[in-house]
Design an enzyme around this catalytic site. Structure first.
Site, short mmCIF file in Angstrom:
data_model
loop_
_atom_site.label_atom_id
_atom_site.label_comp_id
_atom_site.label_asym_id
_atom_site.label_seq_id
_atom_site.Cartn_x
_atom_site.Cartn_y
_atom_site.Cartn_z
N ASN A 62 -1.50 1.10 -8.20
CA ASN A 62 -0.26 0.34 -7.98
C ASN A 62 -0.57 -0.71 -6.91
O ASN A 62 -0.65 -0.39 -5.73
CB ASN A 62 0.85 1.28 -7.50
CG ASN A 62 2.10 0.51 -7.11
OD1 ASN A 62 2.26 -0.67 -7.46
ND2 ASN A 62 3.01 1.16 -6.39
N LYS A 103 1.24 -3.13 -6.00
CA LYS A 103 2.45 -3.65 -5.32
C LYS A 103 2.38 -5.18 -5.30
O LYS A 103 1.92 -5.77 -6.28
CB LYS A 103 2.59 -3.06 -3.92
CG LYS A 103 2.40 -1.54 -3.91
CD LYS A 103 2.75 -0.91 -2.61
CE LYS A 103 2.39 0.57 -2.66
NZ LYS A 103 2.92 1.34 -1.56
N HIS A 143 9.84 4.15 -8.20
CA HIS A 143 8.99 4.18 -7.01
C HIS A 143 9.89 4.18 -5.78
O HIS A 143 10.94 3.55 -5.76
CB HIS A 143 8.06 2.96 -7.00
CG HIS A 143 7.00 3.06 -5.94
ND1 HIS A 143 7.25 2.79 -4.63
CD2 HIS A 143 5.70 3.42 -6.00
CE1 HIS A 143 6.15 2.98 -3.91
NE2 HIS A 143 5.19 3.37 -4.73
N GLU A 164 9.81 2.66 -3.12
CA GLU A 164 10.15 1.33 -2.58
C GLU A 164 11.28 0.69 -3.40
O GLU A 164 12.11 -0.04 -2.87
CB GLU A 164 8.89 0.44 -2.56
CG GLU A 164 7.94 0.88 -1.45
CD GLU A 164 6.48 0.62 -1.74
OE1 GLU A 164 6.16 -0.23 -2.58
OE2 GLU A 164 5.64 1.29 -1.09
N GLU A 220 5.36 11.71 -5.43
CA GLU A 220 4.94 10.91 -4.29
C GLU A 220 5.82 11.21 -3.08
O GLU A 220 6.92 10.63 -2.96
CB GLU A 220 5.05 9.41 -4.61
CG GLU A 220 4.18 8.96 -5.75
CD GLU A 220 3.83 7.48 -5.60
OE1 GLU A 220 2.64 7.18 -5.44
OE2 GLU A 220 4.75 6.65 -5.61
N GLY A 234 1.46 5.17 1.99
CA GLY A 234 1.03 4.10 2.89
C GLY A 234 0.87 4.52 4.34
O GLY A 234 0.75 3.67 5.22
N SER A 276 -1.31 8.11 -0.09
CA SER A 276 -2.52 8.05 0.74
C SER A 276 -3.74 8.72 0.09
O SER A 276 -4.57 9.33 0.78
CB SER A 276 -2.26 8.61 2.14
OG SER A 276 -1.31 7.80 2.80
C1 PEP Z 1 2.20 4.13 -3.83
O1 PEP Z 1 2.79 3.20 -3.31
O2 PEP Z 1 2.47 4.47 -4.98
C2 PEP Z 1 1.17 4.80 -3.04
C3 PEP Z 1 0.81 5.98 -3.41
O3 PEP Z 1 0.65 4.11 -1.98
P1 PEP Z 1 -0.57 4.59 -1.03
O4 PEP Z 1 -1.67 5.13 -1.91
O5 PEP Z 1 -0.97 3.36 -0.29
O6 PEP Z 1 -0.04 5.66 -0.14
#
Ligand code: PEP
Length: 247
Positions: A11, A13, A92, A94, A163, A169, A208
């Site tokens: 992803n 983003k 997601h 966000e 998630e 992040g 992460s």
């Molecule tokens: C995400 O935004 O779906 C995500 C998992 O981000 P990160 O791997 O940076 O934590």
């Protein structure tokens, strides 16, 4: 032997570039990842760069809840499908928080995706406060019910991404034990709607993930791959993560 083929999804983003798309496809061409589905969800303007490669599947990060019409700036499921998209992220964290997407809107987006032959990657997860209050199971159950209680037939057509919001992040991934526990909970929740589909649906871990923690996370019984944000912006790092899913 597992009945679920691992899937590793990037992803990007609102990051990346045409150069990164080309670098990643070139890197993917150098390794044998026949046992893993690799999915890349770039910003919409980069879909065309990745559409012609056979080395990864193509995903969008968002879609409209509407079929077509006067919705300036939005992209419908059929437009995405026509651009070669096969998967789409829905829900997601966000989108849920920064863009205030409600359970109702997300259910409509799931319907749009499935109606137009796209596989939704339905993202769910608890925030830190909910985890600290031991409400993780409750939160996951509510997010799953918002879509699957009225449409159990969608489970077999979806990928789920667990998630935890506190891990996205932050550099602080869930431990393999925490993640496995949540994934098992998700599968159990889904089983009340359709036990057969619950056993075969792929549940990805996101938050992460990097090349150091991927092997252990992906090695858990109910973890079928990952949804990778930051670490997917480095082609070599992402390749290592994909290779960790080979089993
Ligand atoms: C995400 O935004 O779906 C995500 C998992 O981000 P990160 O791997 O940076 O934590």
């Amino acid at each position: 032997m597992t009945i679920r083929k691992p899937l590793v999804a990037a992803n990007w983003k609102m990051n990346g570039s045409d150069a990164l798309a080309r670098e990643l496809t070139a890197a993917l061409a150098t390794v044998n990842l026949a046992d893993v589905d690799v999915l890349v969800c770039p910003p919409a303007t980069l879909l065309h760069t990745l559409a012609s490669t056979e080395h990864c599947l193509l995903g969008a990060q968002n879609l409209s809840q509407y079929t077509s019409g006067a919705y300036t700036g939005e992209l419908s499921a059929s437009l995405l499908a026509e651009a070669g998209v096969r998967f789409v992220l829905v829900g997601h964290s966000e989108r849920r928080t920064l863009f205030a997407e409600s359970d109702q809107v997300l259910a409509e987006k799931m319907q749009q995706a499935i109606t137009h032959g796209l596989t939704p990657v339905y993202c769910i997860g608890e925030n830190l406060q909910q985890r600290q209050q031991e409400k993780t199971g409750q939160v996951l159950a509510k997010q799953l019910a918002a879509v699957y209680a009225s449409h159990p037939e969608f489970i077999a057509k979806s990928v789920i991404a667990y998630e935890p919001v506190w891990a996205i992040g932050t550099g602080e991934a869930a431990t393999p034990e925490q993640a496995q526990q949540a994934h098992a909970e998700v599968r159990q929740q889904l089983a009340q709607y359709d036990s057969k589909a619950a056993a075969t649906v792929r549940i990805l871990y996101g938050g992460s993930v990097n090349s150091k923690n991927a092997t252990e996370l992906f090695g858990q019984t109910d973890i079928d791959g990952g949804l990778v944000g930051g670490a997917s912006l480095n082609a070599e790092e992402f390749l290592h993560i994909c290779q960790s899913a080979k089993g």
